[in-house]
Enzyme design. Structure first.
Site, short mmCIF file in Angstrom:
data_model
loop_
_atom_site.label_atom_id
_atom_site.label_comp_id
_atom_site.label_asym_id
_atom_site.label_seq_id
_atom_site.Cartn_x
_atom_site.Cartn_y
_atom_site.Cartn_z
CG ASN A 108 83.49 74.78 68.47
OD1 ASN A 108 84.37 75.39 69.09
ND2 ASN A 108 83.56 73.49 68.21
CB CYS B 235 88.25 72.78 71.12
SG CYS B 235 87.71 73.05 69.43
CG HIS C 174 85.02 73.24 73.54
ND1 HIS C 174 85.19 74.53 73.10
CD2 HIS C 174 84.96 72.45 72.42
CE1 HIS C 174 85.24 74.52 71.77
NE2 HIS C 174 85.10 73.28 71.35
N1 ACO Z 1 71.98 71.40 57.53
C1 ACO Z 1 71.11 70.44 57.16
N2 ACO Z 1 71.44 69.14 57.12
C2 ACO Z 1 72.69 68.80 57.45
C3 ACO Z 1 73.66 69.76 57.83
C4 ACO Z 1 73.26 71.11 57.85
N3 ACO Z 1 74.09 72.10 58.21
N4 ACO Z 1 74.81 69.13 58.09
C5 ACO Z 1 74.60 67.81 57.92
N5 ACO Z 1 73.33 67.62 57.53
C6 ACO Z 1 72.65 66.35 57.21
C7 ACO Z 1 73.61 65.26 56.82
O1 ACO Z 1 73.89 65.32 55.46
C8 ACO Z 1 72.82 64.03 57.18
O2 ACO Z 1 71.90 63.78 56.16
P1 ACO Z 1 71.60 62.27 55.66
O3 ACO Z 1 71.04 61.58 56.89
O4 ACO Z 1 70.63 62.47 54.56
O5 ACO Z 1 72.93 61.72 55.25
C9 ACO Z 1 72.01 64.45 58.40
O6 ACO Z 1 72.02 65.88 58.41
C10 ACO Z 1 72.56 63.93 59.72
O7 ACO Z 1 73.95 64.26 59.79
P2 ACO Z 1 74.81 63.77 61.00
O8 ACO Z 1 76.25 64.12 60.76
O9 ACO Z 1 74.47 62.36 61.31
O10 ACO Z 1 74.23 64.71 62.17
P3 ACO Z 1 74.51 64.60 63.70
O11 ACO Z 1 73.23 64.45 64.42
O12 ACO Z 1 75.62 63.65 64.02
O13 ACO Z 1 75.02 66.08 64.05
C11 ACO Z 1 77.02 67.34 64.47
C12 ACO Z 1 76.18 66.57 63.43
C13 ACO Z 1 76.24 68.53 64.96
C14 ACO Z 1 78.30 67.80 63.76
C15 ACO Z 1 77.37 66.41 65.65
O14 ACO Z 1 77.89 65.20 65.18
C16 ACO Z 1 78.35 67.04 66.60
O15 ACO Z 1 78.03 67.97 67.28
N6 ACO Z 1 79.56 66.50 66.72
C17 ACO Z 1 80.54 67.01 67.65
C18 ACO Z 1 81.15 68.29 67.20
C19 ACO Z 1 82.05 68.81 68.32
O16 ACO Z 1 81.75 68.71 69.47
N7 ACO Z 1 83.18 69.33 68.02
C20 ACO Z 1 84.03 69.73 69.17
C21 ACO Z 1 85.35 69.80 68.90
S1 ACO Z 1 85.58 71.02 67.68
C22 ACO Z 1 87.25 71.29 67.61
O17 ACO Z 1 88.02 70.75 68.34
C23 ACO Z 1 87.75 72.21 66.48
#
Ligand code: ACO
Length: 327
Positions: free
Chosen positions: A284, A121, A254
């Protein structure tokens, strides 16, 4: 003209036509027993929809469409280019580079240099900095820099924590030698100790794919690192150009997650109105996200000539970087 500086002469972008909203995606995933919702995706990431390329469309196809628009905006013919850099993690082939394929598809036969950069990214910022250096060193006069991705190809649609976040698209800029800047500064960083938190760990071995060819992400680890390095690298790029945050007209981070973007904007003391946001409509798109957002801002008439734009990327590697540009 003294070729000491480098400026952006034109921007372009291309989105494949197939748009998939969160509700549509949730319905598709439900057919495989995977539960998600518009509410979850929107509240965690800010994403409402993304675009997917059709099965026979490759990263070079998207790249060429974006490049033609950037070349047209710059008033430059393809055969006037002397450098093509494509940032992509979803190349057409293992080799040759997608940049060489783009060169052929644009009908360029002048032997100009063409290669890919792989910084996930952060790839577009890496490519932009590389082209800027080539122009300022006098090695190149007109460069095409593209970020292009078909990330849908490496998504595991059984992993709801990643498949809802990414989309396909391409963005491009034409850079040219200029008598004044242009590119004000760029800063690039990487830390391979974090290679495992965001990766597609497979490789081609003896005719088969060894390991997984799907994207893996430890979302929370990425989130924490991203908010930290995006503030730090923005300040570094400003300092290197002897500017302060108040000099920035537009911030283009990004486009991965609206919560990371808001946090970066606030930490820099910039009002949210100064940030270009496309993550809601594009998801993304990895290396394509920054040049697509730049082109969107330019074509909407918001980013204007003479304004200062701070672009910053972060992604797999772990890599991060920023570029400060006077349009
Ligand atoms: N729909 C419903 N529920 C979901 C989904 C979904 N699509 N995905 C995960 N969940 C659930 C999980 O199972 C978890 O459930 P549990 O509590 O029962 O175990 C709950 O939602 C919370 O999951 P988390 O992973 O803790 O959610 P979080 O608030 O951390 O959000 C996210 C996840 C959006 C991926 C976040 O961590 C994020 O944005 N991270 C950064 C991503 C990023 O910036 N990437 C950039 C670089 S990308 C690259 O370089 C290719």
């Amino acid at each position: 003209m003294k070729t000491t500086f480098c400026r952006i002469a034109g921007t372009g972008s291309y989105l494949p036509p197939r748009r998939v909203t969160n509700d549509e995606l949730a319905l598709q995933l439900a057919a495989d027993g995977i539960e998600t919702s518009d509410e979850w995706i929107r509240s965690r990431s800010g994403i409402a929809a993304r675009h997917y390329a059709d099965a026979d469309v490759t990263a070079s196809d998207l790249a060429v469409a974006a490049a033609r628009r950037a070349l047209e905006a710059a008033g430059i013919r393809p055969d006037q280019l002397d450098l093509i850099i494509v940032a992509t993690s979803t190349p057409d082939m293992v080799f040759p580079s997608t940049a060489c394929i783009v060169q052929r598809k644009l009908g360029i036969e002048n032997g100009c240099a063409a290669f890919d950069v792989q910084a996930v990214c952060s790839g577009f910022v890496y490519a932009l900095a590389t082209a800027d250096n080539a122009i300022r060193a006098g090695q190149s006069r007109r460069a095409l820099v593209i970020g292009s991705e078909v990330f849908s190809r490496i998504l595991n649609f059984k992993d709801r924590s990643t498949c809802v976040l990414f989309g396909d698209g391409a963005g491009a800029v034409v850079l040219e030698a200029a008598s004044e800047p242009g590119m004000l500064s760029s800063v690039l960083h990487a830390d391979g100790r974090y290679a495992d938190i965001l990766c597609v760990p497979g490789n081609v071995h003896s005719g088969i794919i060894a390991g997984s060819a799907f994207l893996y992400m430890d979302g929370q680890a990425v989130f924490k690192l991203a908010v930290h390095v995006l503030e730090q690298v923005a300040r570094e790029a400003l300092e290197r150009a002897h500017r302060v945050a108040a000099d920035v007209d537009w911030l283009i981070p990004h486009q991965a997650n609206i919560r990371i973007m808001h946090s970066t904007c606030k930490k820099l003391g910039l009002p949210l109105e100064k940030m270009i946001v496309t993550v809601d409509q594009h998801g993304n798109t990895s290396a394509a996200s920054i040049p697509m957002a730049l082109d969107y801002g330019v074509r909407e008439g918001r980013i204007r000539t003479g304004q200062t734009v701070l672009m910053e990327g972060v992604g797999g590697g772990f890599t991060w970087g920023a570029a400060l540009v006077r349009m």
